[in-house]
Design a protein around this motif. Structure first.
Motif, PDB file in Angstrom:
ATOM      1  N   SER A  19       0.824  -1.209   0.000  1.00 20.02           N
ATOM      2  CA  SER A  19       0.000   0.000   0.000  1.00 20.02           C
ATOM      3  C   SER A  19       0.856   1.257   0.000  1.00 20.02           C
ATOM      4  CB  SER A  19      -0.930   0.010   1.215  1.00 20.02           C
ATOM      5  OG  SER A  19      -1.849  -1.047   1.150  1.00 20.02           O
ATOM      6  N   ILE A  20       1.919   1.251   0.782  1.00 21.50           N
ATOM      7  CA  ILE A  20       2.819   2.410   0.835  1.00 21.50           C
ATOM      8  C   ILE A  20       3.467   2.642  -0.528  1.00 21.50           C
ATOM      9  CG2 ILE A  20       5.008   3.246   1.790  1.00 21.50           C
ATOM     10  CD1 ILE A  20       4.179   1.920   4.443  1.00 21.50           C
ATOM     11  N   SER A  23       0.942   3.883  -3.093  1.00 20.43           N
ATOM     12  CA  SER A  23       0.575   5.274  -2.816  1.00 20.43           C
ATOM     13  C   SER A  23       1.671   6.236  -3.277  1.00 20.43           C
ATOM     14  CB  SER A  23       0.309   5.473  -1.328  1.00 20.43           C
ATOM     15  OG  SER A  23      -0.821   4.746  -0.930  1.00 20.43           O
ATOM     16  N   CYS A  26       1.773   6.422  -7.100  1.00 17.73           N
ATOM     17  CA  CYS A  26       0.641   7.177  -7.645  1.00 17.73           C
ATOM     18  C   CYS A  26       0.779   8.678  -7.385  1.00 17.73           C
ATOM     19  CB  CYS A  26      -0.670   6.660  -7.062  1.00 17.73           C
ATOM     20  SG  CYS A  26      -1.132   5.045  -7.714  1.00 17.73           S
ATOM     21  N   ILE A  27       1.318   9.044  -6.239  1.00 19.86           N
ATOM     22  CA  ILE A  27       1.545  10.469  -5.954  1.00 19.86           C
ATOM     23  C   ILE A  27       2.605  11.022  -6.903  1.00 19.86           C
ATOM     24  CG2 ILE A  27       2.476  12.082  -4.246  1.00 19.86           C
ATOM     25  CD1 ILE A  27       1.033  10.354  -2.104  1.00 19.86           C
ATOM     26  N   VAL A  60      -0.829  15.055  -4.084  1.00 22.22           N
ATOM     27  CA  VAL A  60      -1.076  14.100  -3.004  1.00 22.22           C
ATOM     28  C   VAL A  60      -2.533  13.632  -3.032  1.00 22.22           C
ATOM     29  CG1 VAL A  60      -1.219  13.834  -0.495  1.00 22.22           C
ATOM     30  CG2 VAL A  60       0.793  14.903  -1.527  1.00 22.22           C
ATOM     31  N   VAL A  61      -3.456  14.566  -3.182  1.00 24.18           N
ATOM     32  CA  VAL A  61      -4.876  14.207  -3.190  1.00 24.18           C
ATOM     33  C   VAL A  61      -5.212  13.330  -4.398  1.00 24.18           C
ATOM     34  CG1 VAL A  61      -7.198  15.149  -3.436  1.00 24.18           C
ATOM     35  CG2 VAL A  61      -5.614  16.192  -1.836  1.00 24.18           C
ATOM     36  N   GLY A  63      -3.140  11.576  -6.305  1.00 21.89           N
ATOM     37  CA  GLY A  63      -2.403  10.314  -6.206  1.00 21.89           C
ATOM     38  C   GLY A  63      -3.013   9.373  -5.199  1.00 21.89           C
ATOM     39  N   ARG A  64      -3.494   9.918  -4.085  1.00 21.18           N
ATOM     40  CA  ARG A  64      -4.113   9.071  -3.057  1.00 21.18           C
ATOM     41  C   ARG A  64      -5.424   8.458  -3.554  1.00 21.18           C
ATOM     42  NH1 ARG A  64      -3.861   5.157  -0.330  1.00 21.18           N
ATOM     43  NH2 ARG A  64      -5.317   4.975   1.358  1.00 21.18           N
ATOM     44  N   PHE A  65      -6.211   9.232  -4.302  1.00 18.98           N
ATOM     45  CA  PHE A  65      -7.446   8.683  -4.855  1.00 18.98           C
ATOM     46  C   PHE A  65      -7.157   7.537  -5.820  1.00 18.98           C
ATOM     47  CE2 PHE A  65      -9.847  12.754  -3.898  1.00 18.98           C
ATOM     48  CZ  PHE A  65     -10.651  12.155  -2.938  1.00 18.98           C
ATOM     49  N   ALA A  67      -4.397   5.692  -5.898  1.00 23.75           N
ATOM     50  CA  ALA A  67      -3.816   4.590  -5.130  1.00 23.75           C
ATOM     51  C   ALA A  67      -4.897   3.821  -4.375  1.00 23.75           C
ATOM     52  CB  ALA A  67      -2.774   5.125  -4.153  1.00 23.75           C
ATOM     53  N   GLU A  68      -5.839   4.546  -3.807  1.00 27.04           N
ATOM     54  CA  GLU A  68      -6.921   3.890  -3.083  1.00 27.04           C
ATOM     55  C   GLU A  68      -7.721   2.977  -4.015  1.00 27.04           C
ATOM     56  OE1 GLU A  68     -10.711   5.132  -0.255  1.00 27.04           O
ATOM     57  OE2 GLU A  68      -9.314   6.658  -0.967  1.00 27.04           O
TER      58      GLU A  68
END
Length: 84
Positions: A19-20, A23, A26-27, A60-61, A63-65, A67-68
């Motif tokens: 997950s790390i 994430s 993707c960021i 970050v936002v 990339g996090r979406f 990655a999620e």
């Protein structure tokens, strides 16, 4: 019994590490993709510290979406084996 617990802890650790890594990748991809966005149309000084911070926060936002979504997809695909 201890072997089962050890395998469970190992699997949780691998999932956390995966997950790390997903994430962060993707960021980084979101940061790279956002380089093409013209922030000067929205931000007064896009090269200033506030413009750069906004760029970072957007990366970050976004990339996090992404990655999620990918992490959920991997989790769901692993759950399919319990269907049969």
């Amino acid at each position: 019994m201890n072997q089962d617990l050890s395998n469970s802890i190992s699997a949780v650790g691998v999932n956390g590490l995966l997950s790390i890594v997903i994430s962060l990748i993707c960021i980084a991809l979101a940061w790279w993709a956002l380089q093409q966005v013209k922030l000067d149309l929205v931000v007064r000084h896009p090269k200033g510290p506030q413009g750069k911070l906004l760029h970072l926060l957007l990366a970050v936002v976004l990339g996090r979406f992404v990655a999620e979504f990918l992490i959920d997809y991997i989790t769901w695909s692993q759950m399919i084996r319990y269907m049969f």
